[in-house]
Design an enzyme around this catalytic site. Sequence first.
Site, short mmCIF file in Angstrom:
data_model
loop_
_atom_site.label_atom_id
_atom_site.label_comp_id
_atom_site.label_asym_id
_atom_site.label_seq_id
_atom_site.Cartn_x
_atom_site.Cartn_y
_atom_site.Cartn_z
N TYR A 295 0.85 -1.21 0.00
CA TYR A 295 0.00 0.00 0.00
C TYR A 295 0.88 1.26 0.00
CZ TYR A 295 -3.84 3.09 1.57
OH TYR A 295 -4.79 4.09 1.68
N LYS B 295 1.10 4.20 -2.86
CA LYS B 295 0.77 5.60 -2.56
C LYS B 295 1.98 6.52 -2.81
CE LYS B 295 -3.53 4.85 -1.48
NZ LYS B 295 -4.59 5.31 -2.39
#
Length: 248
Positions: A156, A160
């Site tokens: 993740y 990002k």
Amino acid sequence: MGLLDGKVALITGAARGIGKAIALKFAEEGADVAFTDLVINEAAEQTVAELEAFGHKVKAYASNAASFEETHAVVEEIQKEFGRIDILVNNAGITKDGLMLRMSEQQWDAVLTVNLKSAFNFIHALTPVMARQRSGCIISMSSVVGVSGNAGQCNYSASKAGLIGLTKSIAKEMGPRGIRANCIAPGFIISDMTAALPDDVREQWVKTIPLRRGGTPEDVAKVALFLASDLSAYVSGQVIHCCGGMNC
Ligand code: NAI
């Protein structure tokens, strides 16, 4: 007079949560709204009904943001239906958390594809449109962990952080054509995504926030409105943190 009168906004993954709050804020400020989600279920229909109450054009599209083909097809459809697209919000995102020691290739690929490649898909499909218009605004939903990293979220966090690099590059590449690109880096926002966390993890997060509360989707939507409107006409290539002071 709304801040987005006459603008057309396209928001991905907006049937619920942060995307929905952004759609509502944009419609409140005068924008026509097209949004996508994986399926147009009851929640998505409810979002459409709430958006329509503002009296502007609204349509929901079932489309997998991770698919290059589906994205190009849906952008073409939206363009035909709405005539133009002024604002893109790359909001669709997922988590598949786990420590690196136990992370599967599938967990890595799924998160990178939905969170990062999806933004490439939409920007790729939309830059010719925005370049022709000689104006456009791209907002991508990063995260504080894309800047700071987070144990248990290497996939993740990488996705990002990737959005930040993509955004800064697009700001440089497309700025001369009147296109601005920025990221929002939310901290801990109360939504279905964070509701999935165990209570003790959630409590631990809140303790690290100087403002001592989780953010709301509306808190993020207000930052999105700033970035989508002329209030930020000279802001591009930036990451605006919306995190209650966490990770400053
Ligand atoms: P959520 O899980 O409530 O909503 C995400 C939406 O994206 C859902 O409607 C889902 O169906 C849709 N979606 C998922 N995969 C998709 C795909 N392949 N194609 C199209 N739509 C898809 O999540 P939330 O909290 O509203 O998050 C929105 C964005 O903000 C995400 O990118 C998330 O990573 C980011 N974010 C959220 C934070 C939080 O604390 N909630 C913190 C930092 C960033």
